[in-house]
Scaffold this active site. Sequence first.
Site, mmCIF file in Angstrom:
data_model
loop_
_atom_site.group_PDB
_atom_site.id
_atom_site.type_symbol
_atom_site.label_atom_id
_atom_site.label_comp_id
_atom_site.label_asym_id
_atom_site.label_seq_id
_atom_site.Cartn_x
_atom_site.Cartn_y
_atom_site.Cartn_z
ATOM 1 N N LEU A 170 0.808 -1.215 0.000
ATOM 2 C CA LEU A 170 0.000 0.000 0.000
ATOM 3 C C LEU A 170 0.844 1.269 0.000
ATOM 4 C CD1 LEU A 170 -2.557 -1.105 2.763
ATOM 5 C CD2 LEU A 170 -2.761 -1.411 0.292
ATOM 6 N N TYR A 218 2.742 10.886 -11.985
ATOM 7 C CA TYR A 218 2.189 9.959 -10.994
ATOM 8 C C TYR A 218 1.675 8.689 -11.677
ATOM 9 C CZ TYR A 218 -1.007 8.102 -7.440
ATOM 10 O OH TYR A 218 -1.669 7.279 -6.550
ATOM 11 N N LYS A 233 3.004 4.701 -11.301
ATOM 12 C CA LYS A 233 2.125 3.622 -10.879
ATOM 13 C C LYS A 233 2.072 2.514 -11.929
ATOM 14 C CE LYS A 233 0.348 4.582 -6.789
ATOM 15 N NZ LYS A 233 0.494 3.664 -5.648
ATOM 16 N N ASN A 293 -11.071 7.415 -6.318
ATOM 17 C CA ASN A 293 -10.993 8.167 -5.067
ATOM 18 C C ASN A 293 -11.501 7.305 -3.911
ATOM 19 O OD1 ASN A 293 -10.371 11.119 -5.983
ATOM 20 N ND2 ASN A 293 -11.933 10.358 -7.395
ATOM 21 N N PRO A 344 -43.204 12.578 39.747
ATOM 22 C CA PRO A 344 -44.110 11.651 40.454
ATOM 23 C C PRO A 344 -45.517 12.220 40.583
ATOM 24 C CG PRO A 344 -41.983 11.742 41.570
ATOM 25 C CD PRO A 344 -41.957 12.814 40.511
ATOM 26 N N GLY A 345 -46.496 11.387 40.279
ATOM 27 C CA GLY A 345 -47.893 11.777 40.390
ATOM 28 C C GLY A 345 -48.434 12.576 39.229
#
Length: 369
Positions: free
Chosen positions: A53, A103, A107, A132, A281-282
């Site tokens: 890689l 580039y 490659k 990409n 509560p209640g």
Amino acid sequence: MKILVTGARGFIGENLIAELRNRHYNDILECYRNTDATLLEEYCREADFVFHLAGVNRPQNESEFEEGNLGFTSILLNALEKYDNDCPVMFASSTQATLDNAYGKSKRAAEDLIFAHAKSSNSKALIYRFPNVFGKWCKPNYNSAIATFCYNIARDLPITVNDPSVKMNLVYIDDVVEELIRGLDDHHNVVDNFCEVPTMHTTTLGEIVELIESYKKSREERSIPNMHEALSKKLYSTYLSYLPEDRFSYDLKMNVDQRGSFTEFIKTMDRGQVSINVSKPGITKGNHWHHTKNEKFLVVSGQGVIRFRKVGSEEVIEYFVSGERMEVVDIPTGYTHNIENLGDTDMVTVMWANELFNPERPDTYYLEV
């Protein structure tokens, strides 16, 4: 199995190694930019599989392309050949290998070396010409527009889009890693001598920016973007990975009174909204009914009772609920209903409604149960 990963600290390498370890591949030979040449040779002697890689894509001068992409590949293959190691070699190439730039040429030359090595050593070459690649842990302001957009937008920094109509072919890092790991079992996807990630997304630069900006806005609006499209789901996950570490959280508006509180948590355009209701509560809340709006109640703390009465009927139906038993209660249309806290602590209820609250058409009609 001993797995050699070059470029182990790069974007793809970091994600690949993390998932390899998740799958209990623990004998990973990690090669970095500054790995000693002697150690690299030892790795090449021991490796049963190579994920190559490492590469250069943003050098200070073009001569570094040949040195980093072609030169290092040559060193790697020479070391494998020195020890008669015919293990498979996977190579991260680029779609630019078909182009006539520095580039791309570097490659393509590296590809040729790997194909020649595979032929002479009777081994396998798995060469991927990646488009990409996007996802978590990609370096922003380097060579990925998506990483840069996510990073800058999350920080209120400016971005530059020269041509929003530019088409982009994208592969998501998890799909890349999944495909690479399949290669370990010789199940990689081959198309015309090259390997491909099966899932690729095509969109425009402008659409990507619009989506990322909508993700930022969604946090401000307390909403969740539409995740129906796979690309949107993956891009949203990518965006969140670039949030500043001091901005992971955001406040919600609590509507508080003597009875407790009511807070909208999540809103969606097509799946309704989720709210958190706290009752003292209640206290009894509700006593209303709906024509079309429907809800689900889930008490997660405390105890109480949900009462129903069909409009026009005198019969009252009761469902006793408690945070000690996770039980969803549907609130059908045409039934007036309320919820009463029977305990001595606050009762917390998660409430889902199938539509966003619209003050102009609330579809809520007061009627005592």
